[in-house]
Each structure stands twice: as C-alpha cells, then as structure tokens.
Design a protein around this motif. Structure first.
Motif, mmCIF file in Angstrom:
data_model
loop_
_atom_site.group_PDB
_atom_site.id
_atom_site.type_symbol
_atom_site.label_atom_id
_atom_site.label_comp_id
_atom_site.label_asym_id
_atom_site.label_seq_id
_atom_site.Cartn_x
_atom_site.Cartn_y
_atom_site.Cartn_z
ATOM 1 N N SER A 151 -13.349 -4.307 -0.066
ATOM 2 C CA SER A 151 -13.068 -3.270 0.865
ATOM 3 C C SER A 151 -12.092 -2.321 -0.049
ATOM 4 C CB SER A 151 -12.048 -3.862 1.899
ATOM 5 O OG SER A 151 -10.899 -4.439 1.498
ATOM 6 N N TRP A 152 -11.405 -2.894 -0.840
ATOM 7 C CA TRP A 152 -10.605 -2.057 -1.895
ATOM 8 C C TRP A 152 -11.293 -1.266 -2.964
ATOM 9 C CZ3 TRP A 152 -11.018 -7.321 -2.266
ATOM 10 C CH2 TRP A 152 -11.689 -7.842 -3.478
ATOM 11 N N ALA A 153 -12.600 -1.207 -3.050
ATOM 12 C CA ALA A 153 -13.503 -0.746 -4.011
ATOM 13 C C ALA A 153 -14.485 0.251 -3.264
ATOM 14 C CB ALA A 153 -14.252 -1.641 -4.850
ATOM 15 N N THR A 154 -14.504 0.566 -1.851
ATOM 16 C CA THR A 154 -15.171 1.464 -1.419
ATOM 17 C C THR A 154 -14.438 2.387 -0.386
ATOM 18 O OG1 THR A 154 -15.272 -0.100 0.670
ATOM 19 C CG2 THR A 154 -17.095 -0.459 -1.059
ATOM 20 N N GLY A 155 -15.011 3.627 -0.305
ATOM 21 C CA GLY A 155 -14.440 4.562 0.579
ATOM 22 C C GLY A 155 -14.270 3.960 2.077
ATOM 23 N N LEU A 156 -15.295 3.541 2.541
ATOM 24 C CA LEU A 156 -15.465 2.735 3.792
ATOM 25 C C LEU A 156 -14.244 1.901 4.017
ATOM 26 C CD1 LEU A 156 -19.375 2.160 3.885
ATOM 27 C CD2 LEU A 156 -17.961 3.297 5.679
ATOM 28 N N GLY A 157 -14.127 0.886 3.156
ATOM 29 C CA GLY A 157 -13.155 0.031 3.045
ATOM 30 C C GLY A 157 -11.658 0.642 2.988
ATOM 31 N N LYS A 158 -11.426 1.441 2.112
ATOM 32 C CA LYS A 158 -10.238 2.228 2.079
ATOM 33 C C LYS A 158 -9.911 2.858 3.416
ATOM 34 C CE LYS A 158 -10.797 4.397 -1.853
ATOM 35 N NZ LYS A 158 -10.365 5.335 -2.923
ATOM 36 N N ALA A 159 -10.754 3.616 4.125
ATOM 37 C CA ALA A 159 -10.444 4.354 5.115
ATOM 38 C C ALA A 159 -10.027 3.260 6.282
ATOM 39 C CB ALA A 159 -11.851 5.057 5.852
ATOM 40 N N ILE A 160 -10.797 2.181 6.347
ATOM 41 C CA ILE A 160 -10.171 1.138 7.339
ATOM 42 C C ILE A 160 -8.841 0.493 6.948
ATOM 43 C CG2 ILE A 160 -10.748 -1.137 8.319
ATOM 44 C CD1 ILE A 160 -13.637 -0.402 7.778
ATOM 45 N N LEU A 161 -8.509 0.198 5.806
ATOM 46 C CA LEU A 161 -7.326 -0.324 5.282
ATOM 47 C C LEU A 161 -6.216 0.599 5.681
ATOM 48 C CD1 LEU A 161 -8.431 -2.134 1.890
ATOM 49 C CD2 LEU A 161 -8.085 -2.964 4.384
ATOM 50 N N ALA A 162 -6.532 1.861 5.278
ATOM 51 C CA ALA A 162 -5.380 2.832 5.471
ATOM 52 C C ALA A 162 -4.807 2.934 6.934
ATOM 53 C CB ALA A 162 -6.156 4.210 5.132
ATOM 54 N N GLY A 163 -5.545 2.164 7.882
ATOM 55 C CA GLY A 163 -5.158 2.279 9.244
ATOM 56 C C GLY A 163 -4.191 1.189 9.489
ATOM 57 N N ARG A 164 -3.783 0.441 8.343
ATOM 58 C CA ARG A 164 -3.115 -0.930 8.589
ATOM 59 C C ARG A 164 -1.552 -0.832 7.858
ATOM 60 N NH1 ARG A 164 -8.043 -2.324 9.740
ATOM 61 N NH2 ARG A 164 -8.547 -4.211 10.717
ATOM 62 N N PRO A 165 -0.666 -1.442 8.332
ATOM 63 C CA PRO A 165 0.655 -1.527 7.382
ATOM 64 C C PRO A 165 0.241 -2.232 6.165
ATOM 65 C CG PRO A 165 0.870 -2.521 9.853
ATOM 66 C CD PRO A 165 -0.715 -2.329 9.663
ATOM 67 N N TRP A 166 0.958 -1.795 5.259
ATOM 68 C CA TRP A 166 0.773 -2.323 3.891
ATOM 69 C C TRP A 166 1.038 -3.812 3.665
ATOM 70 C CZ3 TRP A 166 -1.857 -2.028 -0.048
ATOM 71 C CH2 TRP A 166 -1.567 -2.824 -1.485
ATOM 72 N N ASP A 167 1.824 -4.612 4.471
ATOM 73 C CA ASP A 167 2.117 -5.827 4.650
ATOM 74 C C ASP A 167 0.874 -6.589 5.040
ATOM 75 O OD1 ASP A 167 4.465 -5.629 3.403
ATOM 76 O OD2 ASP A 167 5.655 -6.003 5.583
ATOM 77 N N GLU A 168 0.271 -6.055 5.916
ATOM 78 C CA GLU A 168 -0.981 -6.709 6.472
ATOM 79 C C GLU A 168 -2.162 -6.407 5.480
ATOM 80 O OE1 GLU A 168 -4.372 -6.099 10.158
ATOM 81 O OE2 GLU A 168 -2.153 -5.562 10.507
ATOM 82 N N VAL A 169 -2.280 -5.287 4.916
ATOM 83 C CA VAL A 169 -3.229 -5.181 3.867
ATOM 84 C C VAL A 169 -2.881 -6.189 2.528
ATOM 85 C CG1 VAL A 169 -4.248 -3.612 2.206
ATOM 86 C CG2 VAL A 169 -3.708 -2.752 4.457
ATOM 87 N N ASP A 170 -1.833 -6.252 2.131
ATOM 88 C CA ASP A 170 -1.502 -7.239 1.144
ATOM 89 C C ASP A 170 -1.877 -8.640 1.166
ATOM 90 O OD1 ASP A 170 -0.430 -7.814 -1.450
ATOM 91 O OD2 ASP A 170 1.522 -8.126 -0.619
ATOM 92 N N GLN A 171 -1.680 -9.008 2.449
ATOM 93 C CA GLN A 171 -2.102 -10.496 2.837
ATOM 94 C C GLN A 171 -3.642 -10.718 3.100
ATOM 95 O OE1 GLN A 171 -0.010 -11.559 6.449
ATOM 96 N NE2 GLN A 171 2.204 -11.566 5.424
ATOM 97 N N LEU A 172 -4.282 -9.462 3.502
ATOM 98 C CA LEU A 172 -5.751 -9.461 3.575
ATOM 99 C C LEU A 172 -6.474 -9.578 2.376
ATOM 100 C CD1 LEU A 172 -7.922 -9.178 5.665
ATOM 101 C CD2 LEU A 172 -7.731 -6.858 5.272
ATOM 102 N N LEU A 173 -5.850 -9.021 1.229
ATOM 103 C CA LEU A 173 -6.733 -8.798 0.167
ATOM 104 C C LEU A 173 -6.253 -10.138 -0.845
ATOM 105 C CD1 LEU A 173 -5.889 -5.187 -0.696
ATOM 106 C CD2 LEU A 173 -7.777 -6.059 0.217
#
Length: 261
Positions: A151-173
């Motif tokens: 997700s972190w290497a694609t426009g699609l993934g980054k667009a979705i991740l941007a809708g989440r709080p960073w703490d959630e993204v950090d745990q997801l990755l």
C-alpha cells in the motif's frame, strides 16, 4: 453412536474463547495463497520450504488440489493456480457491490482519458486490484485483478491510507517498508508527511514508486470511514504533461463523486 441426519450437528470445539481452527483447511488455504502470489510455477520442494510443511503432507494437499482442479501441474511437475481458483476469484469480482457501482464510470473514464484505470481495495498492508480498464495506447499499463502490491508504494494504497489516523497506519504497516523502486517511501516519517499532503491535496500521486517510468494518480472512494477502496489512472511518464495531468485529476475527482452517489 451413529448420528442420524436429523440430529443437530455438534458444536465446534473451542480454544481460547474462539472456534478451533482446522489444520488441514489452514494448510490448504496457505498453499492456494502461496501459489497465487508466485510469479511462476513452483516445485514441491519450493512449496514445502516456503510454507514449512512436511513433504508428505504438502504432496497430499497438492495432489488433492490438482485432482479437484484448484491447481494445475506443468510438464516439469511444478504447480500453479488452476481454473477453479480463477472461477472463484472471478465470481468474487462479479458480485462485488463496489465493482458493480464503479464499472460504468471506469469504462467512461478509460474512454475519456485514454489511459489505464484501476480499482483496488486495501487488504492488510497491501492493496488488491479488483478491476482494470486497459489504455488504448500500445504503451499501456496492465495489472490483473487479484494482483497485490504494498500500500505504501502505490497511489491507490496511499490514497486509502491517507483517510486513516497515523497511529492506525503505523500499526497496519510492516516494521520494514520494503522498496519496489528507488522512489518508494521506506522512511515512516517521510510517509507520514506524504499522507498529510494527500489529505490536504485531495488525491494521491505515485511518483514511479511502484514501477519505474509510470506515474499514477488516485482518489479514495469514501463508501466507508475510513475508506477501503480507491480509483486510479496510470500513465507512462513519457506521455504525461501538465495539461494531461490536470485533466486526469479533474476526471478522477468527478468520477469519485459519481461512484459514491
């Protein structure tokens, strides 16, 4: 004692407050997922080593899956995903509500822009392609449905991740952000800044982070909060200029509104 058909089925055994898993089923799923993620047919040894399975168990599973059509073998006796798996995957896409809502708009977007249009969904730390409309140009981007990318290497993934709080993204990755190209974000602080910029801008840009020579523009589809799907347009950099970029972003934002409605 013999159990009659009319008798109620026994409750599954539980462990740790949940239903007990079935090891053979888990192994079967692991084999199917392992083969589907491989970019070539795999030998028995590769399957046993990659999944840490006993050779006899792996062979029995593979033989069963071959006999039932879920996987196939080539002339060298290597294994690859089979037609029944394809049918199951195709059925998933055909019956997916988001795909059905987006497909007409994707078709029109593909005609309007002349470029490849993708629809993808977040699954764990990866995005999975659900549908693709290929560019009419000879130099075209092709990503088959079912393909998975970080997700972190694609426009699609980054667009979705941007809708989440960073703490959630950090745990997801994952702990280490593996690069796909020299442009991929591998530093968490830099990625966090990028996601903040995407939220401000309203769309994501993949600056050759997934594939060298390819630029991608993406918008999240806000069916849920946070979003799980995104729409994108991929363009070879040799065909991209400022006017084309502006037209793509405008068309994507308009398409998102139509799909969500």
């Amino acid at each position: 004692m013999t159990q009659h058909v009319s008798d109620p089925l026994p409750e599954p055994a539980e462990a740790g407050g949940g239903v007990r898993s079935v090891k053979s089923a888990e192994r079967t799923i692991a084999v199917l997922e392992y083969l589907s993620s491989a970019d070539h047919a795999l030998s028995l040894r590769e399957v046993t080593t990659g999944l840490c399975l006993p050779r006899a168990s792996a062979y029995a599973l593979l033989a069963t899956l071959v006999n039932t059509g879920w996987i196939e073998t080539d002339d060298a006796g290597r294994y690859r995903i089979g037609l029944r798996a394809l049918r199951a995957g195709a059925s998933y896409v055909e019956h997916d509500d988001v795909v059905k809502r987006a497909q007409t708009v994707m078709n029109e977007l593909n005609i309007e822009l002349g470029e490849t249009i993708h629809l993808a969904r977040l699954d764990g730390a990866e995005i999975v392609y659900l549908a693709t409309n290929i560019s009419r140009h000879s130099l075209a981007v092709i990503s088959r449905p079912g393909r998975r990318l970080p997700s972190w290497a694609t426009g699609l993934g980054k667009a979705i991740l941007a809708g989440r709080p960073w703490d959630e993204v950090d745990q997801l990755l994952p702990e280490t952000l593996e690069p796909r190209t020299v442009h991929t974000f591998t530093d968490r602080a830099a990625l966090r800044t990028e996601l903040e910029e995407i939220r401000r801008r309203g769309h994501a840009i993949d600056e050759q982070e997934s594939t060298i020579g390819l630029r991608c523009f993406a918008v999240a589809l806000d069916f849920a909060s946070p979003p799980n799907e995104a729409l994108s347009c991929s363009v070879p950099v040799v065909r991209l200029d400022a006017d084309h970029e502006e037209a793509i972003v405008t068309a994507l934002l308009r398409a998102r509104t139509r799909i969500i409605r």
